[in-house]
Design an enzyme around this catalytic site. Structure first.
Site, PDB file in Angstrom:
ATOM      1  N   SER A  15       0.820  -1.209   0.000  1.00 35.03           N
ATOM      2  CA  SER A  15       0.000   0.000   0.000  1.00 35.03           C
ATOM      3  C   SER A  15       0.861   1.269   0.000  1.00 35.03           C
ATOM      4  O   SER A  15       2.027   1.230   0.414  1.00 35.03           O
ATOM      5  CB  SER A  15      -0.876  -0.028   1.267  1.00 35.03           C
ATOM      6  OG  SER A  15      -1.648   1.141   1.389  1.00 35.03           O
ATOM      7  N   TYR A 162       3.011   7.200  18.222  1.00 32.91           N
ATOM      8  CA  TYR A 162       3.438   7.353  16.818  1.00 32.91           C
ATOM      9  C   TYR A 162       4.662   8.282  16.734  1.00 32.91           C
ATOM     10  O   TYR A 162       5.660   7.952  16.092  1.00 32.91           O
ATOM     11  CB  TYR A 162       2.273   7.906  15.993  1.00 32.91           C
ATOM     12  CG  TYR A 162       2.561   8.007  14.507  1.00 32.91           C
ATOM     13  CD1 TYR A 162       2.607   6.863  13.716  1.00 32.91           C
ATOM     14  CD2 TYR A 162       2.785   9.233  13.900  1.00 32.91           C
ATOM     15  CE1 TYR A 162       2.872   6.953  12.352  1.00 32.91           C
ATOM     16  CE2 TYR A 162       3.044   9.334  12.542  1.00 32.91           C
ATOM     17  CZ  TYR A 162       3.083   8.195  11.773  1.00 32.91           C
ATOM     18  OH  TYR A 162       3.337   8.281  10.419  1.00 32.91           O
ATOM     19  N   PHE A 195       0.767  12.586   3.207  1.00 33.89           N
ATOM     20  CA  PHE A 195       0.728  11.941   1.887  1.00 33.89           C
ATOM     21  C   PHE A 195      -0.609  11.238   1.679  1.00 33.89           C
ATOM     22  O   PHE A 195      -1.183  10.684   2.614  1.00 33.89           O
ATOM     23  CB  PHE A 195       1.888  10.943   1.732  1.00 33.89           C
ATOM     24  CG  PHE A 195       3.145  11.587   1.224  1.00 33.89           C
ATOM     25  CD1 PHE A 195       3.850  12.491   2.007  1.00 33.89           C
ATOM     26  CD2 PHE A 195       3.615  11.333  -0.051  1.00 33.89           C
ATOM     27  CE1 PHE A 195       4.990  13.123   1.529  1.00 33.89           C
ATOM     28  CE2 PHE A 195       4.754  11.943  -0.550  1.00 33.89           C
ATOM     29  CZ  PHE A 195       5.447  12.843   0.244  1.00 33.89           C
TER      30      PHE A 195
END
Ligand SMILES: NC(=O)C1=CN([C@@H]2O[C@H](COP(=O)(O)OP(=O)(O)OC[C@H]3O[C@@H](n4cnc5c(N)ncnc54)[C@H](O)[C@@H]3O)[C@@H](O)[C@H]2O)C=CC1
Ligand SMILES: C[C@]12CCC(=O)C=C1CC[C@@H]1[C@@H]2[C@@H](O)C[C@@]2(C)[C@H]1CC[C@]2(O)C(=O)C=O
Length: 257
Positions: A15, A162, A195
């Site tokens: 992906s 994260y 993105f």
């Protein structure tokens, strides 16, 4: 390093940024070993890369045995491993305390295990193979490209795990480059901004529009996976990139809250 005839392992290749990187490296002449948890989506690579230069490996970057099997398979099938591109990642989010509940430790452990430990797991096992390569120009034996994130420096609400995982990727870049330099292996990380991939697909259009209008400098749009893949290719081909993290974010700066 010239890509023609080289062998690259690309994680997260089913992906987004990993898929585009695998296609970009293959278009420049490399053979690709794709590693991803999502076997079904990874099969789409068969439409883009000729079968004789593609090996699909289903597995997790966080599992020693899965990555060891993939790098062994790379050498068994294509004779060597020259390039590793780390794109596998997750962005599970939670607030440090939310409605009285502390951040779930399982979420923390998952994000760190995939984004940080998984990246290093691939680096160490791929590098061990690269050291067996004959040296090319400048004595080069291999190139490793990691994916960090702008969130390493400017994490938002809910991104403690994260951001910490991506700061870890940036942190390991220099010492690993130092470890591997005597063997002719370069290490570079990319810190993308926003993105257009599956990872951000769930974002309400209003939110992405607002981020783009207020926080992305120019061009005012999301990045395209092909733009990331083009930088991966440049890093591999230009031997003077080493031991650094490159921002690819159209000048994005996140707001305070
Ligand atoms: N899309 C964006 O705006 C940004 C993405 N990034 C980073 O770029 C990398 C790629 O992200 P995208 O392509 O956007 O996401 P994506 O969600 O489109 O692709 C990620 C891929 O990683 C795979 N994956 C997840 N866990 C895995 C595991 N344990 N082992 C193997 N594969 C696994 C998924 O199956 C998926 O195919 C990630 O590390 C992400 O954190 C960084 C900054 C911005
Ligand atoms: C947290 C964000 C933005 C708000 C939203 O509605 C959905 C999100 C989930 C994906 C996050 C979003 C944003 O913070 C930017 C990142 C962290 C995105 C996942 C990758 C991301 O584009 C990144 O790492 C940027 O540097």
């Amino acid at each position: 390093m010239k890509l023609e005839g080289k062998v690259a392992i690309v994680t997260g290749a089913a992906s987004g940024l990993g898929f585009a990187s695998a296609c970009g490296l293959a278009a420049a002449g490399a053979s690709i070993v794709a590693l991803d948890l999502d076997e079904a989506r990874m099969a789409r690579l068969r439409e883009q890369i000729e079968p004789s230069r593609l090996l699909l490996c289903a597995g997790s970057v966080a599992e020693e045995a899965h990555v060891a099997a993939a790098v062994d398979a790379a050498v068994a099938r294509f004779g060597a491993l020259h390039i590793a591109v780390n794109c596998a990642g997750v962005a599970d989010a939670a607030k440090t305390v939310s409605k009285g509940e502390p951040f779930p430790l399982a979420t923390w452990n998952k994000v760190i295990a995939i984004n940080l430990t998984g990246t290093f797991n691939v680096i160490r096992l791929a590098a061990a193979k690269m050291l067996g390569n004959d040296p090319g120009d400048d004595g080069e034996r291999g190139v490793i490209v990691n994916t960090a994130s702008g969130a390493a420096w400017q994490g938002q609400v809910g991104q403690a795990a994260y951001s910490a995982s991506k700061a870890g990727v940036i942190g390991l870049t220099l010492p690993v480059a130092r470890d591997l330099a005597p063997h002719g292996v370069r290490v570079v990380s990319i810190a993308p901004g926003l993105f257009d991939t599956a990872m951000v697909a769930g974002m309400p259009e209003q939110v992405s529009k607002s981020i783009i209008e207020r926080m992305v400098l120019f061009p005012a749009r999301m990045g395209r996976a092909e733009e990331f893949a083009a930088l991966v290719r440049t890093i591999v081909e230009n031997a003077y990139f080493n031991a650094t993290t490159i921002s690819l974010d159209a000048g994005a700066r996140m707001s305070a809250r």
